[in-house]
Write an enzyme that holds these catalytic residues in place. Structure first.
Site, PDB file in Angstrom:
ATOM      1  N   HIS A 102     -29.102  44.665 -30.946  1.00 15.23           N
ATOM      2  CA  HIS A 102     -28.255  45.532 -31.759  1.00 15.23           C
ATOM      3  C   HIS A 102     -28.369  45.140 -33.227  1.00 15.23           C
ATOM      4  CE1 HIS A 102     -25.718  42.090 -30.632  1.00 15.23           C
ATOM      5  NE2 HIS A 102     -24.971  42.336 -31.700  1.00 15.23           N
ATOM      6  N   HIS A 104     -26.389  45.161 -36.962  1.00 13.18           N
ATOM      7  CA  HIS A 104     -25.124  45.239 -37.682  1.00 13.18           C
ATOM      8  C   HIS A 104     -25.372  45.877 -39.041  1.00 13.18           C
ATOM      9  CE1 HIS A 104     -22.840  42.272 -35.161  1.00 13.18           C
ATOM     10  NE2 HIS A 104     -24.074  41.896 -34.860  1.00 13.18           N
TER      11      HIS A 104
END
Length: 138
Positions: A102, A104
Site C-alpha cells: 500500500h 501512503h
C-alpha cells in the site's frame, strides 16, 4: 516472508471489513487512513496480492502508479496542503505494519509537524467528509 491473505487490507478489499472509501477501480482501492499522520492521509491499496514492493508484480505496480499520482493531486487539491509525502514501507524493520502492498499519500502543511505512523484514530465523521472531498477532486 510470504503473503498472508488474512491481513486486514485483504479483508477490506474482500468487503469483509469497512473503510472510508474514496475510490475503487480494477487496480486498487483508495481509502482514508484511520490513523492519519495529517488531515487527509489517504491509502492506495493495489488489489493484486503482494506483501510489499519487494514481491509485487511489476505489471501491477505499473498499473497502480498512475492512480497514486491522481490521488496525490486530488488530496492536495481537496486539503489545500502545501505538499504531499508519498510513503511505502517494506517489512517491519522499515515500519510496515500491514503486510499488503500500500501507498501512503500524506498531506504536508507548512509549519505543522506530521503525526506518528499508526498514531491516534481519527474521527469517523471527519474521515467520511474528507473521503467525499477527495473523491470529488478525482
Amino acid at each position: 516472508m510470504t503473503y498472508d491473505p488474512a491481513n486486514i487490507f485483504a479483508k477490506i478489499l474482500a468487503g469483509d471489513l469497512p473503510c472510508h472509501k474514496v475510490h475503487e477501480d480494477e487496480t486498487a482501492l483508495v481509502m482514508m487512513d484511520i490513523f492519519p499522520q495529517s488531515k487527509g492521509h489517504t491509502l492506495v491499496i493495489p488489489k493484486a496480492a503482494s506483501r510489499n514492493l519487494l514481491d509485487a508484480d511489476p505489471k501491477a505496480l505499473a498499473a497502480v502508479m498512475p492512480l497514486v499520482q491522481r490521488v496525490a493531486r486530488a488530496v492536495k487539491a481537496a486539503t489545500n496542503a502545501d505538499g504531499i509525502r508519498l510513503a511505502q514501507f517494506n517489512e517491519a524493520p522499515a515500519g510496515q505494519t500491514v503486510f499488503h502492498l500500500h501507498f501512503h499519500i500524506i498531506p504536508a502543511y507548512e509549519g505543522v509537524a506530521l503525526g506518528t505512523h499508526g498514531g491516534g484514530k481519527a474521527d469517523d465523521a471527519e474521515l467520511a467528509a474528507l473521503a467525499r472531498d477527495i473523491a470529488a477532486k478525482l
